[in-house]
Design a protein around this motif. Sequence first.
Motif, PDB file in Angstrom:
ATOM      1  N   LEU A 175      -7.112  16.160  -1.793  1.00  0.00           N
ATOM      2  CA  LEU A 175      -7.504  14.760  -1.752  1.00  0.00           C
ATOM      3  C   LEU A 175      -7.244  14.195  -0.355  1.00  0.00           C
ATOM      4  N   THR A 205       0.796  -1.213   0.000  1.00  0.00           N
ATOM      5  CA  THR A 205       0.000   0.000   0.000  1.00  0.00           C
ATOM      6  C   THR A 205       0.828   1.262   0.000  1.00  0.00           C
ATOM      7  N   LEU A 219      -5.126   6.149  -8.810  1.00  0.00           N
ATOM      8  CA  LEU A 219      -6.104   7.209  -8.943  1.00  0.00           C
ATOM      9  C   LEU A 219      -6.883   7.010 -10.243  1.00  0.00           C
ATOM     10  N   HIS A 263      -4.713   8.853   7.877  1.00  0.00           N
ATOM     11  CA  HIS A 263      -5.601   7.715   7.646  1.00  0.00           C
ATOM     12  C   HIS A 263      -6.829   7.842   8.525  1.00  0.00           C
ATOM     13  N   LYS A 297      -2.519   5.307  -0.902  1.00  0.00           N
ATOM     14  CA  LYS A 297      -2.889   4.023  -1.499  1.00  0.00           C
ATOM     15  C   LYS A 297      -2.495   3.969  -2.970  1.00  0.00           C
ATOM     16  N   ALA A 298      -2.610   5.107  -3.656  1.00  0.00           N
ATOM     17  CA  ALA A 298      -2.239   5.148  -5.071  1.00  0.00           C
ATOM     18  C   ALA A 298      -0.732   5.074  -5.261  1.00  0.00           C
ATOM     19  N   LEU A 340     -12.313  14.013  -8.786  1.00  0.00           N
ATOM     20  CA  LEU A 340     -12.504  13.273  -7.544  1.00  0.00           C
ATOM     21  C   LEU A 340     -13.157  14.155  -6.488  1.00  0.00           C
ATOM     22  N   GLU A 378     -11.996  16.246   0.188  1.00  0.00           N
ATOM     23  CA  GLU A 378     -12.114  15.693   1.527  1.00  0.00           C
ATOM     24  C   GLU A 378     -13.500  15.977   2.099  1.00  0.00           C
ATOM     25  N   GLU A 403      -5.023   9.544   2.711  1.00  0.00           N
ATOM     26  CA  GLU A 403      -5.020   8.085   2.633  1.00  0.00           C
ATOM     27  C   GLU A 403      -5.206   7.627   1.197  1.00  0.00           C
ATOM     28  N   ARG A 404      -6.033   8.363   0.424  1.00  0.00           N
ATOM     29  CA  ARG A 404      -6.258   8.006  -0.984  1.00  0.00           C
ATOM     30  C   ARG A 404      -4.981   8.153  -1.786  1.00  0.00           C
TER      31      ARG A 404
END
Length: 618
Positions: free
Chosen positions: A140, A16, A33, A421, A147-148, A353, A356, A143-144
């Motif tokens: 953004l 991750t 993404l 996170h 992850k990307a 996207l 937040e 956490e997103r």
Amino acid sequence: MSGPGTPEHAPLPTATGTTDGAPATDTPERALLPTATGARTLAVVRGLLRRHRLLAVTSLAVLVAGTGIGLLTAPLLGRIVDLVVDRGGTAALTVPMVLLLAVAVARGVATAVGKSLVARLGETVLADLRERFIARALRLPLERVEKAGSGDLTARVTGDVTLIARAVRQALPEFANAFLTIVLTLVGLAVLDWRFLLAVLVAVPVHVLTVRWYIPRAARIYAEHRVATGALQHQLLDSVGGVRTVRAFRLTDRHADLLEKRSGAAVDLAASGMRLVSGFFSRLNAAEFLGMASILVTGFLLVDAGSVSIGTATAAALYFHGLFNPINAALFLIDDAQSAGASLARLVGVSSLPAEREPEGRPAAPVDGSVKVTGLGHAYVDGHPVLHEVDLDVRCGERVALVGASGAGKTTLAKLIAGVHEPASGTISLGGVDTRELGPAGVRRAVTLISQEVHVFSGTLAEDLRLARPEATDEELRAALDHVGALEWADALPEGLATVVGEGGHRLTVTQAQHLALARLVLTDAPVALLDEATADAGSAGARVLETAALRALEGRTGLMVAHRLPQAATADRIVVLDGGRVVETGTHDELVAAGGHYAELWSAWSDSRREPAAVRD
């Protein structure tokens, strides 16, 4: 605890992109993404063009005028041919020749102005899209982004933007001019004689089949190539950024294999694209042959039947010959358009996207700097929890050190409190207010996270510091630097606070960069500060300097320190020991050493590693 040479939270290769407690795999899976659909991308572009309607209409009008003027060249040359055939004499050629010169000049001026306006329109739209992309990327959920993987976002903001910019500056004006030339030339052929237009249409099926063969293959290859490039860049960042950890855990061969694999994938896709382009142009050459043969045969038959003059047939042949470059350019630019389109869809995918999630209404403000964690649990991968039912209560103004072996969950706990996170279970309260009620922006106002990776932005030292408080005066900047013991080296810079630092400027040392981060903390004046291995990269001497600076920066605020050096933990008001994602001990340094538990073992190992051998002392 790991030694100074191997910071326990240097980036590890993980599934991750996290560094604490996330399992490593041989084939990391990243939640890339999103990429926008074609319809969504066109809708966004149309919306941006509507904002600059006047510039778009003006650009189109000037290009149409320039192209239309240029199409007068073929009929004028045909007229000259007829005059020569009819033996009209040199005097009769004067007017057509003057007109040819005027047409050339007018066409050149109009085309240059039109292309310039189209390029300006493209740059303006690109600037709007870039600003929209950056604005959304900065908002953004963290956490997103994690992850990307950093490589995906970096590739979009660098490679994709560069590719689109090149297409806007070069391909877009050329494509617009070529498209208009094709359309108006077909109109000109129909005006000469409708049968010439039919003759030209013989080549159209070949062009259509060529494009239909090319576009779907090109779209897939270019989209895959952009993803492969992003994956390669992500792997480079992981391998180079975490080189010390890679070496410490003997992962060099594995990372080299991953780099070779991802480089090979990118190269293979690039080679496939080149083969596709070669096949594309071979088909275009066949279409040119068929079209020219058809127009010459038609001209011969019409002249023989007396339907048109030799000059008119010549003009028709010149018209079609003049289509070679525009058609090839337009179809070839589909290659650039496909690549730019794939990049554009990646930018639109991010800019579309959702931002937040903020709480409804006016969020409550923390009443103090206390931190309360209740039943906290988190997992980067389902079924592999990193934290288990963690409870932690930190009083306002208290300094707490988080200690534990590598992978114990210290950094994960710090990131959860900082809002990087969202916890899988449990709650976090700051100043008596649940973080879900505060929202991401509220958490950032209450908590400042400083890690061992500090970015020095390009600009003057004063500008870098004012990122924390834009309205700060030079006196306040100097006071913040002095508070953390950094004013001496700041004044020693060539131009003091006006010295340009960062990329292309004066290079700050690791210790100076961390000093800068601590000064930002003082300027921000957040009630809660999290220091995650903030002294790990500075070496022993630098670490001691930064530990003193950190203690001064934490004055008057709540501090949580992910302690890399146990002497730093020993200075805290309280030490919390984590093991396997659970809090196993808590107390002062003396209490925990006397208890003989986990912390005592860590302290003993640390002390033994620092004790000089008897032979060396002698």
